[in-house]
Design a protein around this motif. Structure first.
Motif, PDB file in Angstrom:
ATOM      1  N   ALA A   1       5.430 -18.528 -18.949  1.00  0.00           N
ATOM      2  CA  ALA A   1       6.626 -19.347 -18.769  1.00  0.00           C
ATOM      3  C   ALA A   1       7.643 -18.921 -19.821  1.00  0.00           C
ATOM      4  O   ALA A   1       7.291 -18.720 -20.988  1.00  0.00           O
ATOM      5  CB  ALA A   1       6.297 -20.830 -18.925  1.00  0.00           C
ATOM      6  N   ALA A   2       8.890 -18.769 -19.418  1.00  0.00           N
ATOM      7  CA  ALA A   2       9.943 -18.308 -20.332  1.00  0.00           C
ATOM      8  C   ALA A   2      11.065 -19.328 -20.372  1.00  0.00           C
ATOM      9  O   ALA A   2      11.447 -19.884 -19.339  1.00  0.00           O
ATOM     10  CB  ALA A   2      10.482 -16.952 -19.880  1.00  0.00           C
ATOM     11  N   GLY A   3      11.616 -19.565 -21.575  1.00  0.00           N
ATOM     12  CA  GLY A   3      12.724 -20.500 -21.666  1.00  0.00           C
ATOM     13  C   GLY A   3      13.105 -20.835 -23.093  1.00  0.00           C
ATOM     14  O   GLY A   3      12.748 -20.123 -24.038  1.00  0.00           O
ATOM     15  N   VAL A   4      13.828 -21.941 -23.240  1.00  0.00           N
ATOM     16  CA  VAL A   4      14.246 -22.420 -24.559  1.00  0.00           C
ATOM     17  C   VAL A   4      13.004 -22.718 -25.396  1.00  0.00           C
ATOM     18  O   VAL A   4      12.109 -23.436 -24.952  1.00  0.00           O
ATOM     19  CB  VAL A   4      15.098 -23.700 -24.433  1.00  0.00           C
ATOM     20  N   LYS A   5      12.973 -22.190 -26.590  1.00  0.00           N
ATOM     21  CA  LYS A   5      11.782 -22.360 -27.423  1.00  0.00           C
ATOM     22  C   LYS A   5      11.448 -23.832 -27.638  1.00  0.00           C
ATOM     23  O   LYS A   5      10.284 -24.243 -27.544  1.00  0.00           O
ATOM     24  CB  LYS A   5      11.996 -21.661 -28.772  1.00  0.00           C
ATOM     25  N   GLN A   6      12.480 -24.658 -27.890  1.00  0.00           N
ATOM     26  CA  GLN A   6      12.241 -26.070 -28.153  1.00  0.00           C
ATOM     27  C   GLN A   6      11.680 -26.784 -26.922  1.00  0.00           C
ATOM     28  O   GLN A   6      10.830 -27.668 -27.035  1.00  0.00           O
ATOM     29  CB  GLN A   6      13.531 -26.748 -28.617  1.00  0.00           C
ATOM     30  N   GLN A   7      12.163 -26.419 -25.739  1.00  0.00           N
ATOM     31  CA  GLN A   7      11.638 -27.017 -24.511  1.00  0.00           C
ATOM     32  C   GLN A   7      10.170 -26.661 -24.332  1.00  0.00           C
ATOM     33  O   GLN A   7       9.349 -27.521 -23.982  1.00  0.00           O
ATOM     34  CB  GLN A   7      12.446 -26.526 -23.306  1.00  0.00           C
ATOM     35  N   LEU A   8       9.822 -25.395 -24.566  1.00  0.00           N
ATOM     36  CA  LEU A   8       8.435 -24.963 -24.399  1.00  0.00           C
ATOM     37  C   LEU A   8       7.534 -25.584 -25.464  1.00  0.00           C
ATOM     38  O   LEU A   8       6.365 -25.899 -25.188  1.00  0.00           O
ATOM     39  CB  LEU A   8       8.357 -23.444 -24.437  1.00  0.00           C
TER      40      LEU A   8
END
Length: 253
Positions: free
Chosen positions: A176-183
């Motif tokens: 899964a790839a995305g905003v570090k804080q969201q992950l």
């Protein structure tokens, strides 16, 4: 600078007001798909650094502000193209640059990868290999970046960035790839997952306006520099308890 673009000629301010409020109010796109920029308060009201900047810009231009709410960056970009909003808080990307003009960045954030604990992947550099399926929010800066950069791995697109981890789990995808804080928040919410160390990209968040609104882009560029220089952006990040994002450097000159 601390005067909030006070050095900008009155004529430029007037032209900026006209371009930023063709309907009589400043329509600012707020994207809840990026938790660093915006979130909903306990009563559902928009809050975050982008909300604070939108309200401050409107106040300095003596304009009413309308916070137009979205759940994905892709939908924000579509709204800019269609002229449904007058300013947007988006990541700088050359693909988007065909339809909008940017200020310099006000915040820098990181993109990260999430995998299962049992995954053999240990480093960001190992993700781009045949057979690896990477899920990303459709139209997000991560989607645009990985579309250009990944040569062997396959991209799978979730409807929005906040839906990425759930789709990753539901469809048994590899990354899964995305905003570090969201992950990081997702990793606390679900079990059996971990973030790969470091980051695979740095994202520059800026204010964008529809292509050709030269006065609007010029005024907002000065406004962004003033907000960084005065400490407004740093204070907003602290007030909204945002971690892992940094105030972008001041523009040279």
């Amino acid at each position: 600078m601390l005067g909030g673009c006070a050095a900008t000629p009155a004529a430029d301010r007037g032209a900026a007001r006209t371009e930023l409020a063709p309907t009589g109010k400043l329509r600012a796109a707020i994207n809840f798909g990026n938790p660093i920029l915006a979130s909903r308060g306990t009563g559902g009201e928009p809050q975050g650094v982008s909300v604070d900047l939108a309200r401050e810009a409107a106040a300095r231009l003596d304009l009413a502000v309308e916070l137009v709410q979205f759940n994905s960056a892709g939908n924000v970009v579509d709204a800019v193209k269609a002229g449904r909003v007058d300013m947007a808080f988006v990541a700088i990307d050359p693909v988007r640059g065909a339809d909008m003009d940017y200020t310099a960045p006000y915040v820098i954030i990181e993109g990260a990868y999430l995998v299962r604990n049992a995954s053999t992947l240990q480093r960001n550099e190992e993700v781009d290999r045949p057979g690896t399926r990477v899920v990303v929010g459709r139209g997000s800066a991560y989607d645009l970046f990985l579309t250009r950069e990944l040569k062997s791995a396959a991209l799978v697109r979730a409807p929005t960035s906040p839906a990425v981890t759930d789709m990753f789990l539901a469809q048994n995808l590899d990354v899964a790839a995305g905003v570090k804080q969201q992950l990081e928040a997702d990793a606390r919410r679900v079990s059996g997952v971990r973030l790969l160390p470091g980051r695979f990209m740095v994202i520059e968040q800026a204010i964008g306006v529809p292509k050709g609104r030269v006065a609007a882009q010029a005024w907002l560029s000065g406004f962004v520099e003033a907000m960084k220089h005065s400490g407004f952006v740093a204070a907003a990040l602290k007030r909204h308890a945002i971690e892992g994002a940094a105030v972008a450097p001041l523009r040279p000159g």
